[in-house]
Design a protein around this motif. Structure first.
Motif, PDB file in Angstrom:
ATOM      1  N   GLU A  56       0.821  -1.212   0.000  1.00  0.00           N
ATOM      2  CA  GLU A  56       0.000   0.000   0.000  1.00  0.00           C
ATOM      3  C   GLU A  56       0.857   1.265   0.000  1.00  0.00           C
ATOM      4  OE1 GLU A  56      -3.608  -2.019   2.544  1.00  0.00           O
ATOM      5  OE2 GLU A  56      -2.585  -0.270   3.387  1.00  0.00           O
ATOM      6  N   ARG A  57       1.946   1.224   0.780  1.00  0.00           N
ATOM      7  CA  ARG A  57       2.675   2.481   1.016  1.00  0.00           C
ATOM      8  C   ARG A  57       3.965   2.641   0.219  1.00  0.00           C
ATOM      9  NH1 ARG A  57       1.892   2.184   7.457  1.00  0.00           N
ATOM     10  NH2 ARG A  57      -0.345   1.815   7.346  1.00  0.00           N
ATOM     11  N   LEU A  58       4.515   1.531  -0.249  1.00  0.00           N
ATOM     12  CA  LEU A  58       5.807   1.636  -0.947  1.00  0.00           C
ATOM     13  C   LEU A  58       5.742   0.963  -2.327  1.00  0.00           C
ATOM     14  CD1 LEU A  58       8.152   0.913   2.110  1.00  0.00           C
ATOM     15  CD2 LEU A  58       8.060   3.046   0.827  1.00  0.00           C
ATOM     16  N   GLU A 257      10.581   4.214   6.381  1.00  0.00           N
ATOM     17  CA  GLU A 257       9.177   3.843   6.147  1.00  0.00           C
ATOM     18  C   GLU A 257       8.946   2.366   6.454  1.00  0.00           C
ATOM     19  OE1 GLU A 257       7.109   5.526   2.684  1.00  0.00           O
ATOM     20  OE2 GLU A 257       8.883   6.769   2.372  1.00  0.00           O
ATOM     21  N   LEU A 258       9.930   1.537   6.092  1.00  0.00           N
ATOM     22  CA  LEU A 258       9.803   0.104   6.400  1.00  0.00           C
ATOM     23  C   LEU A 258       9.800  -0.113   7.910  1.00  0.00           C
ATOM     24  CD1 LEU A 258      12.214  -1.484   3.754  1.00  0.00           C
ATOM     25  CD2 LEU A 258       9.740  -1.835   3.904  1.00  0.00           C
ATOM     26  N   GLU A 259      10.650   0.631   8.621  1.00  0.00           N
ATOM     27  CA  GLU A 259      10.715   0.446  10.073  1.00  0.00           C
ATOM     28  C   GLU A 259       9.422   0.926  10.741  1.00  0.00           C
ATOM     29  OE1 GLU A 259      14.597   1.943  11.297  1.00  0.00           O
ATOM     30  OE2 GLU A 259      15.597   0.246  10.316  1.00  0.00           O
ATOM     31  N   GLU A 264       4.237  -0.861  13.276  1.00  0.00           N
ATOM     32  CA  GLU A 264       2.779  -1.001  13.224  1.00  0.00           C
ATOM     33  C   GLU A 264       2.380  -2.485  13.234  1.00  0.00           C
ATOM     34  OE1 GLU A 264       1.572   1.882  10.284  1.00  0.00           O
ATOM     35  OE2 GLU A 264      -0.375   0.870  10.136  1.00  0.00           O
ATOM     36  N   VAL A 265       3.081  -3.279  12.443  1.00  0.00           N
ATOM     37  CA  VAL A 265       2.771  -4.715  12.374  1.00  0.00           C
ATOM     38  C   VAL A 265       3.060  -5.367  13.739  1.00  0.00           C
ATOM     39  CG1 VAL A 265       3.364  -6.906  11.264  1.00  0.00           C
ATOM     40  CG2 VAL A 265       3.244  -4.824   9.897  1.00  0.00           C
ATOM     41  N   THR A 266       4.162  -4.975  14.341  1.00  0.00           N
ATOM     42  CA  THR A 266       4.536  -5.546  15.636  1.00  0.00           C
ATOM     43  C   THR A 266       3.439  -5.285  16.664  1.00  0.00           C
ATOM     44  OG1 THR A 266       6.868  -5.247  15.147  1.00  0.00           O
ATOM     45  CG2 THR A 266       6.292  -5.451  17.477  1.00  0.00           C
ATOM     46  N   TYR A 267       2.915  -4.072  16.636  1.00  0.00           N
ATOM     47  CA  TYR A 267       1.840  -3.720  17.573  1.00  0.00           C
ATOM     48  C   TYR A 267       0.634  -4.648  17.373  1.00  0.00           C
ATOM     49  CZ  TYR A 267      -1.780  -1.049  19.896  1.00  0.00           C
ATOM     50  OH  TYR A 267      -2.818  -0.688  20.715  1.00  0.00           O
ATOM     51  N   VAL A 268       0.265  -4.845  16.117  1.00  0.00           N
ATOM     52  CA  VAL A 268      -0.916  -5.678  15.820  1.00  0.00           C
ATOM     53  C   VAL A 268      -0.647  -7.143  16.207  1.00  0.00           C
ATOM     54  CG1 VAL A 268      -2.402  -6.534  13.958  1.00  0.00           C
ATOM     55  CG2 VAL A 268      -1.688  -4.139  13.974  1.00  0.00           C
ATOM     56  N   VAL A 269       0.515  -7.677  15.785  1.00  0.00           N
ATOM     57  CA  VAL A 269       0.832  -9.084  16.091  1.00  0.00           C
ATOM     58  C   VAL A 269       0.801  -9.288  17.604  1.00  0.00           C
ATOM     59  CG1 VAL A 269       2.675 -10.830  16.071  1.00  0.00           C
ATOM     60  CG2 VAL A 269       2.235  -9.481  14.021  1.00  0.00           C
TER      61      VAL A 269
END
Ligand code: LMR
Length: 335
Positions: A56-58, A257-259, A264-269
């Protein structure tokens, strides 16, 4: 000597940076993300969410390919493949880094963390953050910790007290701590890749295993393990890792941007892992294929007492500072 090695490392990083930059002019940076579990697990979902957000972003700048279920690399070779830049992201269990750092073995110590919240606190504190950098000499950079969950003991017979494990052989991850842990209860252990666990249990090559609920359910281990004791005796979490030279070679803006996406993914997982494990626990109960055994407080204490000597055994290798820092994260701080 040390300086020469450093200069060479810096040149290599500069070269990697240049090649990532020039590659960018033509085509997107390719990140292959390989892992050994199913898509429907905390790690599997995290990998897919990472891919989705990057797309989506990159778009046009970075492309992500996800390879689940050991379909690209398995336990036997994935870290070597990462160091050779044949794959760019992995999230091995913390039990799988033993040959690169002994400090991470802290996560394998039985009954050290009371629950996943305690593990989370440790990972966020200074010592936990520091361990993300513990393998940089091996060209491995830790980007985040991802939760799976607390491990349960399964077997072909009911495990209520430590003596019940006597003489059984358990499949373990490649960790000397886990080997010692089972030795403490008179059991044997075999280090086997994750992709071989179901078959090894089905054929009787081993009679028991230790896994979080999500791995038991997604691998159908409950179909070949008639008893699962809810011991919560240890943790199975992951470190999201990349090849340092590759990672620091990504142009700064894109890497930032990747970090941010990884955060964000870490928070969700990490927010969803416990619920996902509890849902899989319920699915196992509902399947009626395996009996889930709830231990009494006394029974659990007996397992703790039996396995606890492993802490002293590995204190020298792990570092007493690391173990002490981990002990302070439980709500009831115990020695
Ligand atoms: C195991 O080998 O049991 C786990 O590390 C698998 C995984 O990645 O969850």
């Amino acid at each position: 000597m040390f300086n020469t090695v450093r200069v060479m490392a810096i040149c290599a990083m500069a070269f990697a940076s240049l090649s990532a930059t020039s590659a960018l002019a033509d085509e997107p940076i390719l990140i292959k993300f390989s892992h050994v579990v199913a898509d429907a697990t905390p790690k599997g979902q995290g990998a897919l969410l990472f891919k989705q957000l990057v797309e989506e972003r990159l778009a046009g700048k970075v492309k992500v390919e996800v390879y689940p279920n050991s379909s690209l690399f398995g336990d036997a070779n994935e870290l070597e493949a990462l160091r050779n830049n044949d794959v760019q992201l992995l999230a091995p269990s913390l039990a799988k880094f033993e040959q690169y750092t002994k400090q991470l073995q802290v996560f394998d110590l039985p009954f050290l963390f009371d629950d996943l919240d305690a593990v989370n606190r440790f990972q966020k504190r200074a010592k936990g953050r520091q361990l993300l950098r513990s393998m940089e000499d091996h060209n491995i950079v830790g980007l985040a910790y991802w939760h799976n969950g607390m491990k349960q003991l399964s077997a072909t017979r009911a495990l209520n007290m430590p003596g019940d494990a006597n003489g059984l052989s358990f499949r373990i991850q490649p960790s000397a701590v886990l080997e010692a842990q089972f030795g403490q209860v008179g059991a044997n252990s075999q280090k086997l890749p994750f992709s071989e666990v179901f078959k090894a249990l089905q054929s009787g090559q081993v009679q028991g295993a230790e896994n979080p609920w999500s791995n038991i359910y997604s691998q159908k281990l409950h179909e070949v393990q008639p008893f699962i004791s809810e011991t919560n005796h240890g943790v199975l979490d992951y470190m999201l890792v990349s090849n340092s030279r590759f990672w620091y070679g990504i142009p700064h803006q894109i890497r930032m941007e990747l970090e941010a996406i990884i955060d964000e993914v870490t928070y969700v997982v990490n927010k969803q892992a416990e619920a996902a494990n509890q849902a899989d626990r319920q699915r196992i109960v509902d399947s009626g294929r395996s009996q889930v055994i709830n231990l009494t407080a006394e029974q659990r204490q007996a397992w703790r007492d039996a396995m606890r000597p492993v802490w002293e055994q590995f204190q020298g290798q792990i570092g007493s500072d690391v173990i002490k820092a981990a002990q302070t994260v439980n709500r009831k701080h115990r020695e």
